[in-house]
Enzyme design. Structure first.
Site, short mmCIF file in Angstrom:
data_model
loop_
_atom_site.label_atom_id
_atom_site.label_comp_id
_atom_site.label_asym_id
_atom_site.label_seq_id
_atom_site.Cartn_x
_atom_site.Cartn_y
_atom_site.Cartn_z
N GLY A 1 0.84 -1.20 0.00
CA GLY A 1 0.00 0.00 0.00
C GLY A 1 0.87 1.25 0.00
O GLY A 1 2.09 1.18 0.21
N ALA B 1 -8.29 3.21 2.45
CA ALA B 1 -7.36 3.75 1.46
C ALA B 1 -7.15 5.24 1.70
O ALA B 1 -8.03 5.94 2.20
CB ALA B 1 -7.93 3.54 0.05
N GLY B 2 -5.98 5.71 1.33
CA GLY B 2 -5.69 7.14 1.34
C GLY B 2 -4.85 7.41 0.12
O GLY B 2 -3.68 7.03 0.09
N ARG C 1 -23.21 -13.55 4.59
CA ARG C 1 -24.55 -13.35 4.05
C ARG C 1 -25.50 -12.66 5.02
O ARG C 1 -26.71 -12.93 5.04
CB ARG C 1 -25.15 -14.69 3.56
CG ARG C 1 -24.34 -15.26 2.41
CD ARG C 1 -24.72 -16.65 2.09
NE ARG C 1 -24.41 -17.53 3.20
CZ ARG C 1 -24.24 -18.84 3.09
NH1 ARG C 1 -24.37 -19.42 1.93
NH2 ARG C 1 -23.95 -19.57 4.15
N GLN D 1 -4.83 -0.40 -1.52
CA GLN D 1 -3.91 -1.28 -0.79
C GLN D 1 -2.83 -1.86 -1.72
O GLN D 1 -2.48 -1.22 -2.69
CB GLN D 1 -4.68 -2.40 -0.06
CG GLN D 1 -5.53 -1.91 1.14
CD GLN D 1 -6.84 -1.25 0.77
OE1 GLN D 1 -7.63 -1.80 0.04
NE2 GLN D 1 -7.09 -0.06 1.28
N ARG E 1 5.25 5.27 9.23
CA ARG E 1 5.35 4.01 8.50
C ARG E 1 6.71 3.38 8.75
O ARG E 1 7.72 4.08 8.85
CB ARG E 1 5.17 4.25 7.00
CG ARG E 1 3.78 4.77 6.64
CD ARG E 1 3.68 5.11 5.14
NE ARG E 1 2.37 5.65 4.81
CZ ARG E 1 2.15 6.52 3.84
NH1 ARG E 1 3.14 6.97 3.09
NH2 ARG E 1 0.93 6.96 3.59
N ASP F 1 13.37 10.07 -6.00
CA ASP F 1 13.92 11.31 -5.44
C ASP F 1 14.17 11.18 -3.94
O ASP F 1 15.08 11.80 -3.40
CB ASP F 1 12.94 12.47 -5.69
CG ASP F 1 11.55 12.18 -5.13
OD1 ASP F 1 10.97 11.12 -5.50
OD2 ASP F 1 11.04 12.97 -4.32
N VAL G 1 9.37 11.21 -9.56
CA VAL G 1 10.52 11.93 -8.99
C VAL G 1 10.06 13.02 -8.02
O VAL G 1 10.83 13.89 -7.65
CB VAL G 1 11.42 12.51 -10.11
CG1 VAL G 1 12.03 11.38 -10.94
CG2 VAL G 1 10.65 13.47 -11.02
P1 GDP Z 1 -1.37 5.50 -2.51
O1 GDP Z 1 -2.14 5.05 -1.34
O2 GDP Z 1 -0.70 4.37 -3.24
O3 GDP Z 1 -2.16 6.36 -3.47
O4 GDP Z 1 -0.18 6.41 -1.95
P2 GDP Z 1 -0.30 7.51 -0.78
O5 GDP Z 1 -0.95 8.71 -1.33
O6 GDP Z 1 -0.85 6.94 0.47
O7 GDP Z 1 1.24 7.75 -0.46
C1 GDP Z 1 2.13 8.20 -1.41
C2 GDP Z 1 2.74 9.54 -0.96
O8 GDP Z 1 3.90 9.79 -1.70
C3 GDP Z 1 1.83 10.72 -1.22
O9 GDP Z 1 2.07 11.72 -0.28
C4 GDP Z 1 2.25 11.17 -2.61
O10 GDP Z 1 1.98 12.52 -2.89
C5 GDP Z 1 3.73 10.92 -2.55
N1 GDP Z 1 4.37 10.56 -3.80
C6 GDP Z 1 3.89 9.82 -4.84
N2 GDP Z 1 4.85 9.61 -5.78
C7 GDP Z 1 5.96 10.23 -5.31
C8 GDP Z 1 7.32 10.36 -5.80
O11 GDP Z 1 7.69 9.86 -6.86
N3 GDP Z 1 8.18 11.06 -5.01
C9 GDP Z 1 7.82 11.62 -3.82
N4 GDP Z 1 8.75 12.28 -3.11
N5 GDP Z 1 6.57 11.50 -3.33
C10 GDP Z 1 5.66 10.82 -4.06
P1 IMO Z 2 -3.79 2.57 0.22
O1 IMO Z 2 -4.91 2.31 -0.76
C1 IMO Z 2 -1.29 0.94 3.40
C2 IMO Z 2 -3.19 -1.92 6.12
C3 IMO Z 2 -3.42 -1.51 7.56
C4 IMO Z 2 -3.28 -2.86 8.24
C5 IMO Z 2 -3.95 -3.81 7.25
C6 IMO Z 2 -5.41 -4.11 7.56
O2 IMO Z 2 -3.71 3.97 0.67
O3 IMO Z 2 -2.51 2.03 -0.32
P2 IMO Z 2 -7.63 -2.70 7.32
O4 IMO Z 2 -8.04 -1.42 7.97
O5 IMO Z 2 -7.63 -2.66 5.83
O6 IMO Z 2 -8.38 -3.89 7.85
O7 IMO Z 2 -6.10 -2.91 7.80
O8 IMO Z 2 -3.86 -3.16 5.99
N1 IMO Z 2 -3.76 -1.01 5.12
C7 IMO Z 2 -3.03 -0.18 4.34
N2 IMO Z 2 -1.71 0.07 4.33
N3 IMO Z 2 -2.09 1.54 2.50
C8 IMO Z 2 -3.41 1.27 2.47
O9 IMO Z 2 -4.23 1.74 1.51
C9 IMO Z 2 -3.94 0.41 3.46
N4 IMO Z 2 -5.19 -0.05 3.73
C10 IMO Z 2 -5.05 -0.93 4.74
O10 IMO Z 2 -2.44 -0.60 7.99
O11 IMO Z 2 -1.92 -3.22 8.34
MG MG Z 3 -2.30 5.44 0.70
#
Ligand code: GDP
Ligand code: IMO
Ligand code: MG
Length: 451
Positions: A11, A38-39, A141, A236, A324, A352, A436
């Site tokens: 994730g 998700a975030g 169910r 994830q 993390r 980067d 980057v």
């Molecule tokens: P996601 O859940 O897979 O969409 O990823 P997140 O948004 O949770 O976490 C990725 C973080 O890294 C975010 O703050 C992005 O803005 C940042 N990010 C994504 N790609 C890059 C990169 O190539 N370089 C840097 N420095 N940050 C990045």
């Molecule tokens: P995105 O989409 C990173 C992790 C939680 C925990 C496990 C189970 O942003 O990549 P849950 O609440 O889903 O039952 O938690 O999964 N987890 C993630 N880790 N990125 C995510 O989403 C996650 N969604 C769940 O931290 O270890």
């Molecule tokens: Mg995320």
């Protein structure tokens, strides 16, 4: 055609940014699993959006779909939509009638179960969003679906059946005081049929009023038939997939690409004729528990390095704010992901963040019981016993990454290119993009999967 975006690790690989990058060519962006655990971050011209349910295509005004494989907390969904509207966007989100609903008791039970496990190795470190309990009810169910919110009478009947069970579970199994004189008010209302019914029929009313519910499969098939482009936005990552991840330290759904079909109602042949892009973070980050063979920890030097990467990469959970855990790139994990998802291309982000280090390491293979293994073992216990065989690469210096993105791949520092090409060779998969920096423009594009 379709392009499926999948997390190849744990994730937070930067999926949101890649959906935004390649999503320009898409007409519809659909989530197929997960919920507000998700975030996903999109950075457009210096403005940052953190999305948990609204598909990331909203930033580019694309139609968003939450497929039947998602679990939807309507409170979060509406809050997010309202917030995006306040910020000047016009999110158009359709929700599958078959998607399951996260109810207040799911969130409470998620917390109760984590608390019960807190003194043992069983604690998962969930996001506390009620994801696991909701998928449990789906499979059992007894879950409620989005369509149920549109039928207040049926909703009451279903709630009366299920809430009594959940209350008994909380009280009799976990010993939680649900509505005694000292009980927490929020916990009490999570098991109160009248309170839930009132709140959730109101969500149903809004879903209907804004014409948000769809038969996702039929909706998407129709769009595809008309020649529109569809992007599937995985949440994830593969190593926290309920089947292919390191169970039990996983989420309760399938982020892997096969679920793009099951979780939306589009056929697997449609997904398979398209592209499947694996999103890779150039190192590892993990929120939550579970083994991590290449984790940077245990001695001062490793801890300092982890701290450096955590600060440079802003490695704090988008949803929970938790720091993390950080490790070197794990190639067996990526080989496993490339196979399980059938990647046709890769986007490798965050190179980067590693800039400025003297050397960068990767776990090339593992040593398990005296044997060299190249992919993830099937059990988490075995994975925990794996010792990584590290390979080292010369580091690269920090450069003007925006200029690199503009100039293209040849402007990427030579040592970083060696690192990227090693990953591409090991996975036998082309690189489509190199991240980057967090911004949309801070990406080196080699190939657009929609072209
Ligand atoms: P996601 O859940 O897979 O969409 O990823 P997140 O948004 O949770 O976490 C990725 C973080 O890294 C975010 O703050 C992005 O803005 C940042 N990010 C994504 N790609 C890059 C990169 O190539 N370089 C840097 N420095 N940050 C990045
Ligand atoms: P995105 O989409 C990173 C992790 C939680 C925990 C496990 C189970 O942003 O990549 P849950 O609440 O889903 O039952 O938690 O999964 N987890 C993630 N880790 N990125 C995510 O989403 C996650 N969604 C769940 O931290 O270890
Ligand atoms: Mg995320």
């Amino acid at each position: 055609m379709t392009v499926t975006i999948v997390g190849s690790q744990l994730g937070d690989e930067g999926k949101g940014g890649v959906v935004d990058l390649f999503g320009d060519a898409a007409d519809v962006v659909a989530r197929y699993q997960g919920g507000d655990n998700a975030g996903h971050t999109v950075v457009e011209g210096g403005t940052e959006y953190k999305l948990s349910l609204v598909p990331s295509g909203a930033v580019r005004d694309k139609v968003g779909v939450l497929g039947n494989g998602c679990v939807v907390n309507p409170a979060t969904l509406f809050e997010e939509i309202d917030d995006l509207r306040d910020r000047g966007l016009a999110p158009d989100v359709r929700v599958a009638e078959r998607a399951h609903v996260i109810l207040p008791y799911h969130r409470v039970l998620d917390g109760i179960e984590e608390e019960a496990k807190s003194d043992s190795d069983m604690k998962v470190g969930t996001t506390g969003r009620g994801i696991g309990p909701t998928y449990e009810d789906k499979v059992g169910r007894r879950g409620l679906r989005i369509a149920d919110l549109l039928d207040p009478e049926g909703l009451r009947e279903k709630l009366e059946y299920v809430v009594a069970q959940k209350r008994a579970l909380a009280e009799d199994v976990f010993g939680v005081d649900v509505d005694g004189p000292d009980a927490d008010e929020e916990i009490g209302s999570a098991f109160d049929v009248d309170a839930i019914h009132e709140e959730y029929s109101e969500y149903g009313r809004r879903l209907r009023e804004e014409d948000m519910t769809v038969n996702a499969g039929a909706f998407l098939a129709d769009r595809i038939e008309r020649g529109e482009e569809v992007m599937f936005e995985g949440a994830q990552g593969t190593s926290i997939d309920i089947d292919h991840g390191n169970y039990p330290y996983v989420t309760s759904s399938n982020p892997t690409a096969g679920y793009a079909a099951t979780g939306t109602g589009v056929g697997p042949t449609t997904v398979g004729r398209g592209e499947v892009v694996g999103i890779v973070k150039a190192y590892l980050s993990r929120v939550g528990s579970g083994p991590l063979p290449t984790e940077l920890k245990g001695d001062d030097e490793s801890e300092e390095l982890a701290e450096y990467i955590r600060e440079e990469g802003g490695e704090y959970g988008t949803v929970t704010g938790r720091p993390r855990r950080v490790g070197w790139l794990d190639i067996p994990m990526l080989r496993h992901a490339a196979r399980a998802n059938g990647f046709t291309g890769l986007a490798i982000n965050h190179i980067d963040v590693l800039a400025g280090l003297d050397e960068v390491k990767v776990g090339h293979s593992y040593d398990l019981d005296g044997e060299e293994v190249f992919t993830l073992p099937a059990t988490t216990e075995q994975w925990a016993d794996c010792e990584p065989n590290l390979r080292r690469f010369d580091g690269w210096s920090d450069v003007d990454w925006a200029a690199v993105a503009e100039e293209g791949y040849d402007a990427v520092p030579e040592n970083a290119r060696a690192y990227l090409e090693y990953v591409s060779d090991e996975l036998d998969t082309d690189i489509y993009a190199v991240g980057v920096g967090p911004g949309r423009e801070e990406t080196v594009v080699l190939e657009d999967p929609f072209e």
